[in-house]
Design an enzyme around this catalytic site. Structure first.
Site, mmCIF file in Angstrom:
data_model
loop_
_atom_site.group_PDB
_atom_site.id
_atom_site.type_symbol
_atom_site.label_atom_id
_atom_site.label_comp_id
_atom_site.label_asym_id
_atom_site.label_seq_id
_atom_site.Cartn_x
_atom_site.Cartn_y
_atom_site.Cartn_z
ATOM 1 C CG ASP A 59 9.291 -38.209 -13.045
ATOM 2 O OD1 ASP A 59 8.992 -37.503 -12.507
ATOM 3 O OD2 ASP A 59 8.779 -39.399 -13.054
ATOM 4 C CG ASP A 67 14.186 -38.154 -0.830
ATOM 5 O OD1 ASP A 67 13.744 -37.336 -0.625
ATOM 6 O OD2 ASP A 67 13.753 -39.602 -0.360
ATOM 7 C CG ASN A 84 8.610 -22.614 -13.490
ATOM 8 O OD1 ASN A 84 7.154 -22.249 -13.373
ATOM 9 N ND2 ASN A 84 8.673 -23.068 -14.462
ATOM 10 C CE1 TYR A 149 -0.943 -27.185 -15.791
ATOM 11 C CE2 TYR A 149 -2.242 -25.954 -16.473
ATOM 12 C CZ TYR A 149 -1.156 -25.825 -15.940
ATOM 13 O OH TYR A 149 -0.204 -24.853 -15.490
ATOM 14 C CE LYS A 153 0.930 -25.406 -12.255
ATOM 15 N NZ LYS A 153 1.727 -25.645 -11.687
#
Length: 241
Positions: A59, A67, A84, A149, A153
């Site tokens: 996740d 990490d 991405n 969202y 962006k």
């Protein structure tokens, strides 16, 4: 082992999968990650292209996940980072579960820039590297019923341009890929299949990925995929708020 090495996030499906495949076909060894188990199947497919592939089901909305991914590079020189990983979320903001809202922000923004900072520091010290960040033309316009969202962006698009300027003359390039609606499972996962954009004709993710990869390799600052998206982004820049 190939001479070149790339980290690709969100590589289990859609644009990220196609970006990883493009890297593999161009001779990059891969470290790929996604928050879905399909990342393992994707890795098997890419290995058939003759490159080394390590995959992490992790996740990337969490500091621990980022990490873990960075550590999995095992100190190897990262020639390209393709950021991405992203999530969408449909419905009106007041109807959304805030835990889901936070996960979108932490995936699209916090985790993304945390990994970029870690990798880009290494690239700057080496004075060589390429970064491709998947933004969106959604960042140019408010998104009714996808407000969070589109807001993430807008951040990512702006961040990409600023980081590119900060890394000028360091040997590290930053490219922002700004696709429009693309034929992936993004809209299903975001519960947006009943929206106008969810039901519209969409771009081929392989075409979008090729445009982004080629722009990254040229060191371009940004690229909008598809003529309709170019037109839409141009209109957004001159339309009053």
């Amino acid at each position: 082992m190939a001479e070149r090495f790339a980290i690709v996030t969100g590589a289990s499906a859609g644009i990220g999968y196609e970006l990883a495949e493009k890297c593999a076909r161009e001779g990059f060894d891969l470290l790929i990650a996604a928050d879905r188990p399909e990342i393992t199947t994707a890795a098997e497919t890419f290995r058939h292209l003759g490159v080394s592939v390590d995959a992490l089901h992790v996740d990337l909305a969490t500091t621990e996940g980022v990490d873990k991914l960075y550590a999995a590079s095992s100190g190897r020189t990262v020639d390209a980072q393709l950021a991405n990983a992203r999530h969408g979320l449909g419905k009106g903001f007041l109807e959304q579960d805030f835990d889901e809202v936070r996960h979108v922000i932490d995936t699209n923004v916090t985790g993304t820039i945390y990994l970029i900072q870690k990798v880009a520091r290494d690239m700057r010290a080496r004075r060589q590297g390429r970064i491709l960040i998947t933004g969106s033309i959604a960042g140019f316009m408010p998104g009714t019923y996808q407000a969070v969202y589109n807001g993430t962006k807008a951040f990512i698009d702006s961040f990409s341009f600023a980081l590119r300027a900060e890394l000028k003359d360091t040997g590290v390039t930053v490219t922002c890929l700004m696709p429009g609606a693309t034929e992936t499972d993004f809209f299903e996962r975001a519960d947006m299949l009943d929206t106008k954009v969810g039901q519209s004709e969409k771009d081929d993710p392989a075409d979008v990925a090729k445009i982004g990869f080629d722009a990254m390799m040229r060191g371009d600052g940004d690229v909008v995929s598809g003529w309709k998206n170019k037109l839409q982004s141009a209109i957004a820049n001159v339309t009053p708020a």
